[in-house]
Design a protein around this motif. Sequence first.
Motif, PDB file in Angstrom:
ATOM      1  N   SER A 101       0.835  -1.209   0.000  1.00  0.00           N
ATOM      2  CA  SER A 101       0.000   0.000   0.000  1.00  0.00           C
ATOM      3  C   SER A 101       0.865   1.252   0.000  1.00  0.00           C
ATOM      4  O   SER A 101       1.906   1.296   0.635  1.00  0.00           O
ATOM      5  CB  SER A 101      -0.883  -0.004   1.262  1.00  0.00           C
ATOM      6  OG  SER A 101      -1.359   1.297   1.492  1.00  0.00           O
ATOM      7  N   THR A 102       0.454   2.248  -0.730  1.00  0.00           N
ATOM      8  CA  THR A 102       1.193   3.501  -0.737  1.00  0.00           C
ATOM      9  C   THR A 102       0.326   4.649  -0.220  1.00  0.00           C
ATOM     10  O   THR A 102       0.651   5.805  -0.409  1.00  0.00           O
ATOM     11  CB  THR A 102       1.692   3.846  -2.152  1.00  0.00           C
ATOM     12  OG1 THR A 102       0.584   3.757  -3.046  1.00  0.00           O
ATOM     13  CG2 THR A 102       2.784   2.915  -2.584  1.00  0.00           C
ATOM     14  N   SER A 103      -0.807   4.313   0.392  1.00  0.00           N
ATOM     15  CA  SER A 103      -1.631   5.381   0.936  1.00  0.00           C
ATOM     16  C   SER A 103      -0.997   5.958   2.192  1.00  0.00           C
ATOM     17  O   SER A 103      -1.185   7.119   2.515  1.00  0.00           O
ATOM     18  CB  SER A 103      -3.044   4.878   1.229  1.00  0.00           C
ATOM     19  OG  SER A 103      -2.982   3.910   2.256  1.00  0.00           O
ATOM     20  N   THR A 104      -0.200   5.146   2.876  1.00  0.00           N
ATOM     21  CA  THR A 104       0.562   5.648   4.029  1.00  0.00           C
ATOM     22  C   THR A 104       1.996   5.146   3.892  1.00  0.00           C
ATOM     23  O   THR A 104       2.284   4.286   3.056  1.00  0.00           O
ATOM     24  CB  THR A 104       0.003   5.114   5.363  1.00  0.00           C
ATOM     25  OG1 THR A 104       0.102   3.689   5.351  1.00  0.00           O
ATOM     26  CG2 THR A 104      -1.445   5.542   5.577  1.00  0.00           C
ATOM     27  N   ASP A 110       0.339   9.277   6.798  1.00  0.00           N
ATOM     28  CA  ASP A 110      -0.302   9.367   5.482  1.00  0.00           C
ATOM     29  C   ASP A 110       0.325  10.536   4.719  1.00  0.00           C
ATOM     30  O   ASP A 110       1.225  11.216   5.221  1.00  0.00           O
ATOM     31  CB  ASP A 110      -1.834   9.486   5.614  1.00  0.00           C
ATOM     32  CG  ASP A 110      -2.271  10.766   6.318  1.00  0.00           C
ATOM     33  OD1 ASP A 110      -1.445  11.705   6.440  1.00  0.00           O
ATOM     34  OD2 ASP A 110      -3.434  10.837   6.749  1.00  0.00           O
ATOM     35  N   ALA A 111      -0.157  10.749   3.499  1.00  0.00           N
ATOM     36  CA  ALA A 111       0.479  11.748   2.633  1.00  0.00           C
ATOM     37  C   ALA A 111       0.432  13.138   3.260  1.00  0.00           C
ATOM     38  O   ALA A 111       1.410  13.893   3.191  1.00  0.00           O
ATOM     39  CB  ALA A 111      -0.194  11.759   1.267  1.00  0.00           C
ATOM     40  N   ASP A 133      -2.132   9.969  -2.867  1.00  0.00           N
ATOM     41  CA  ASP A 133      -1.520   9.196  -1.788  1.00  0.00           C
ATOM     42  C   ASP A 133      -0.023   9.501  -1.748  1.00  0.00           C
ATOM     43  O   ASP A 133       0.463  10.356  -2.504  1.00  0.00           O
ATOM     44  CB  ASP A 133      -1.794   7.698  -1.965  1.00  0.00           C
ATOM     45  CG  ASP A 133      -1.188   7.154  -3.264  1.00  0.00           C
ATOM     46  OD1 ASP A 133      -0.428   7.908  -3.935  1.00  0.00           O
ATOM     47  OD2 ASP A 133      -1.470   5.988  -3.589  1.00  0.00           O
TER      48      ASP A 133
END
Lengths: 213, 257
Positions: free
Chosen positions: A2-5, A105-106, A153
Amino acid sequence: MSTSTISLDQLIAWLSRFRDLVTEKQSYLTELDSAIGDADHGSNMVRGMNAVVEKIGAEPATAADALLKSVGMTLVTSVGGASGPLYGTLFLRMGVNAGPVAELDAAALGAALRAGLEGVVARGKAEAGDKTMFDAIAPALDAWDAAVADGADVAAAASVALAAAEKGRDATEPLVARKGRASYLGERSAGHIDPGATSSTLLFQALVDTVSS
Amino acid sequence: MIGIVVVSHSPALAQAAVDLALEMVGETPPPIAIAAGAGDGIIGTDAVKVAAAIDEVANGEGVLVFMDLGSAVLSSTMATEFMTTTDEVRLTDAPFVEGLIAAIVLANAGASLDEVDREARAAMGAKQSQLADQGGAPDAVDAPAAETPAADAPAADAVSADPTEVTAEAPLVNPDGLHARPASLIVQALAGVDAKLTITDVTAGKGPVSGNSLIGIMSLGAAKDHVLKFTATGGSAQEAVDTLVAMTGEGFGELAS
């Protein structure tokens, strides 16, 4: 992945990747610095980041603030040149802003980087166009914030930030340095890309490499 | 005594500057700590080392920090966030060598942080005045150190109005003139004495300068055989003038051989 966080492990991977990139580009950074400075930026950054990777490997942090503060202090004591207090301040302030969390997160990572940049500005008194690391990081974070406002993200924000950092870095070439050792050269500092803006861009390159893989 | 911290990229440079300055003072110098180099023998500066040096010399009287350039300044400002002392810590823009020498002499004489900092920052004055004499630096004729003590000097009317005023003259016998070491002995001899003393080089028509200012005294550039005039006011004016006349007569201890 995951790259959302970005997790603690990814932050560590980011720092490790940054070490690899400054090592790869060591002679290039030094070459840039020999044109307008004291020819030690490459070796200083490699020494500092080697010390960082060793330190965070030996004493694994359990939260983002502890990790980033440890990175900052290690840079302060191991780099020697002006990038020690400047990069050191960047990471110390990032740590304070991030707080004792296990992932960011972003928006949170953007805010931490922004706090870091503000620390660098307070320390070095640099402004836009002074031909410093500010000229890469500031546009990168503006792009980051704009992307996050549009729902990006971490991976997407890092990608636009890198593009902005590269553009800002390249734009330092014609500038006359007003800060640091290069400022002693006056007009003669024009015509060279700033080494600090170059290593700062690698920070975003390392982030893209880490969260996109 | 205030504490003094010397921050440099190079341990050798810092140590040499301190050694040079310590030649000016006696057995009990002010607390001095060096923070130079980074990591293992690397040319550079380290904010943590600077903070430790500040904490080491802080003793309630304040700490004056000298820096060479570049990251030394960044590391020192950062160090003020790491240090634990509550002493006033001042980073001075005084010249590294001249400022350090002036500061150590004045700190040794028990001057306050403000006084030491002011003197250190005016420390280019002696060199400027010396070079101006030789036509080397015409812009520097009005060097601050030469000006400041003169401003303290009483006007002619005021002089005659002060009943405590004492004046005496003595010829300078030192072969090298009134250079840094005798100048430092004068500052130290006057420390804590209840008198305001000025020195004039009558032969050269220079001065008056304050007897408390190392740089002011050096800026006279008084040479051998010049007649010095000492003028003092205050409770111990006579004692101060007598002391200086005696020291001058003895060549400030430089006539042993």
